[in-house]
Design an enzyme around this catalytic site. Structure first.
Site, short mmCIF file in Angstrom:
data_model
loop_
_atom_site.label_atom_id
_atom_site.label_comp_id
_atom_site.label_asym_id
_atom_site.label_seq_id
_atom_site.Cartn_x
_atom_site.Cartn_y
_atom_site.Cartn_z
N HIS A 84 -6.96 -5.89 2.22
CA HIS A 84 -5.84 -5.30 2.95
C HIS A 84 -5.26 -6.35 3.90
O HIS A 84 -6.01 -7.03 4.62
CB HIS A 84 -6.31 -4.14 3.84
CG HIS A 84 -6.81 -2.94 3.12
ND1 HIS A 84 -6.07 -1.80 2.96
CD2 HIS A 84 -8.02 -2.67 2.54
CE1 HIS A 84 -6.77 -0.88 2.32
NE2 HIS A 84 -7.97 -1.39 2.06
N ASN A 114 -12.67 -3.26 2.79
CA ASN A 114 -13.58 -2.13 2.85
C ASN A 114 -14.53 -2.22 1.66
O ASN A 114 -14.09 -2.45 0.53
CB ASN A 114 -12.80 -0.81 2.82
CG ASN A 114 -11.92 -0.63 4.05
OD1 ASN A 114 -12.29 -1.05 5.14
ND2 ASN A 114 -10.76 -0.02 3.88
N GLY A 156 -15.85 2.64 3.70
CA GLY A 156 -14.61 3.40 3.53
C GLY A 156 -13.81 3.03 2.30
O GLY A 156 -12.63 3.36 2.20
N GLN A 157 -14.46 2.37 1.34
CA GLN A 157 -13.74 1.97 0.12
C GLN A 157 -13.48 3.20 -0.75
O GLN A 157 -14.41 3.97 -1.03
CB GLN A 157 -14.56 0.94 -0.66
CG GLN A 157 -13.83 0.41 -1.89
CD GLN A 157 -14.59 -0.74 -2.55
OE1 GLN A 157 -15.66 -1.14 -2.11
NE2 GLN A 157 -14.03 -1.25 -3.63
N ASP A 172 0.86 -1.20 0.00
CA ASP A 172 0.00 0.00 0.00
C ASP A 172 0.89 1.25 0.00
O ASP A 172 1.89 1.33 0.72
CB ASP A 172 -0.92 -0.01 1.22
CG ASP A 172 -2.07 0.96 1.08
OD1 ASP A 172 -3.22 0.50 0.94
OD2 ASP A 172 -1.82 2.19 1.09
N ILE A 173 0.49 2.22 -0.79
CA ILE A 173 1.31 3.43 -0.95
C ILE A 173 1.25 4.32 0.29
O ILE A 173 2.15 5.12 0.52
CB ILE A 173 0.87 4.19 -2.23
CG1 ILE A 173 1.98 5.07 -2.75
CG2 ILE A 173 -0.41 4.98 -2.00
CD1 ILE A 173 1.74 5.59 -4.16
N HIS A 220 -10.29 -5.31 -3.20
CA HIS A 220 -8.94 -5.52 -2.67
C HIS A 220 -9.00 -5.94 -1.22
O HIS A 220 -9.86 -5.49 -0.47
CB HIS A 220 -8.06 -4.28 -2.84
CG HIS A 220 -8.69 -3.01 -2.37
ND1 HIS A 220 -9.65 -2.33 -3.09
CD2 HIS A 220 -8.50 -2.30 -1.23
CE1 HIS A 220 -10.02 -1.24 -2.43
NE2 HIS A 220 -9.34 -1.21 -1.29
P1 AMP Z 1 -9.69 1.38 0.35
O1 AMP Z 1 -9.79 2.67 1.10
O2 AMP Z 1 -10.08 0.16 1.13
O3 AMP Z 1 -10.39 1.46 -0.99
O4 AMP Z 1 -8.15 1.16 0.08
C1 AMP Z 1 -7.49 1.69 -1.02
C2 AMP Z 1 -6.03 1.65 -0.68
O5 AMP Z 1 -5.29 1.80 -1.88
C3 AMP Z 1 -5.56 2.74 0.27
O6 AMP Z 1 -5.02 2.14 1.44
C4 AMP Z 1 -4.53 3.50 -0.54
O7 AMP Z 1 -3.45 3.93 0.24
C5 AMP Z 1 -4.11 2.46 -1.56
N1 AMP Z 1 -3.57 2.99 -2.79
C6 AMP Z 1 -4.09 3.97 -3.57
N2 AMP Z 1 -3.33 4.17 -4.65
C7 AMP Z 1 -2.30 3.29 -4.57
C8 AMP Z 1 -1.16 3.01 -5.37
N3 AMP Z 1 -0.92 3.68 -6.52
N4 AMP Z 1 -0.32 2.04 -4.98
C9 AMP Z 1 -0.54 1.36 -3.83
N5 AMP Z 1 -1.59 1.59 -3.02
C10 AMP Z 1 -2.45 2.53 -3.39
#
Ligand code: AMP
Length: 116
Positions: free
Chosen positions: A104, A89, A95-96, A33-34, A102
């Protein structure tokens, strides 16, 4: 149907934008995760563009099982011997923020409960 629209995760799957990929097979991709919320924070995504868990269909049952077993494998490979949390999520209230299903994997510290 349950197809996701184009998302940043589709671009990561196609290698159009960079990510720190830790696992890949024909059905799934796992990458860091970024914006990590724990010392280990990895996302496992299906290559099939399902938007949310709520959009998964009965035809996806084997894929969903594969995502969980992939999460277990990735957690083991990340050295999370003391446990970890798996979160999906789902939708606005969940909170998605990225509309591509995906999982986590969060670990490497003691996590509190309940979440906010
Ligand atoms: P959610 O809030 O459950 O939809 O999670 C989306 C996740 O994607 C968040 O934790 C972000 O930090 C992560 N995210 C968004 N863009 C990227 C990216 N380019 N590379 C890796 N993680 C990302």
């Amino acid at each position: 149907m349950s197809e996701a629209t184009e998302t940043i995760f589709s671009k990561i799957i196609r290698r159009e934008i960079p990510a720190d990929i830790v696992y890949e097979d024909n059905l799934a991709l796992a990458f860091k995760d970024i914006h990590p919320q724990a010392p280990v924070h990895i996302l496992v995504v299906p290559k099939k563009p399902i938007a949310t868990l709520a959009d998964a269909q009965s035809e996806d049952h084997a894929l969903l099982g594969h995502l969980f077993l992939t999460a277990k494998r990735v957690a083991e490979e990340a050295g999370l011997k003391n446990g970890y949390r798996v979160v999906i999520n789902t939708g606005d209230d969940g909170g998605q923020t990225v509309d591509h299903l995906h999982v986590h994997i969060l670990g490497g510290r003691k996590l509190s409960w309940p979440p906010g």
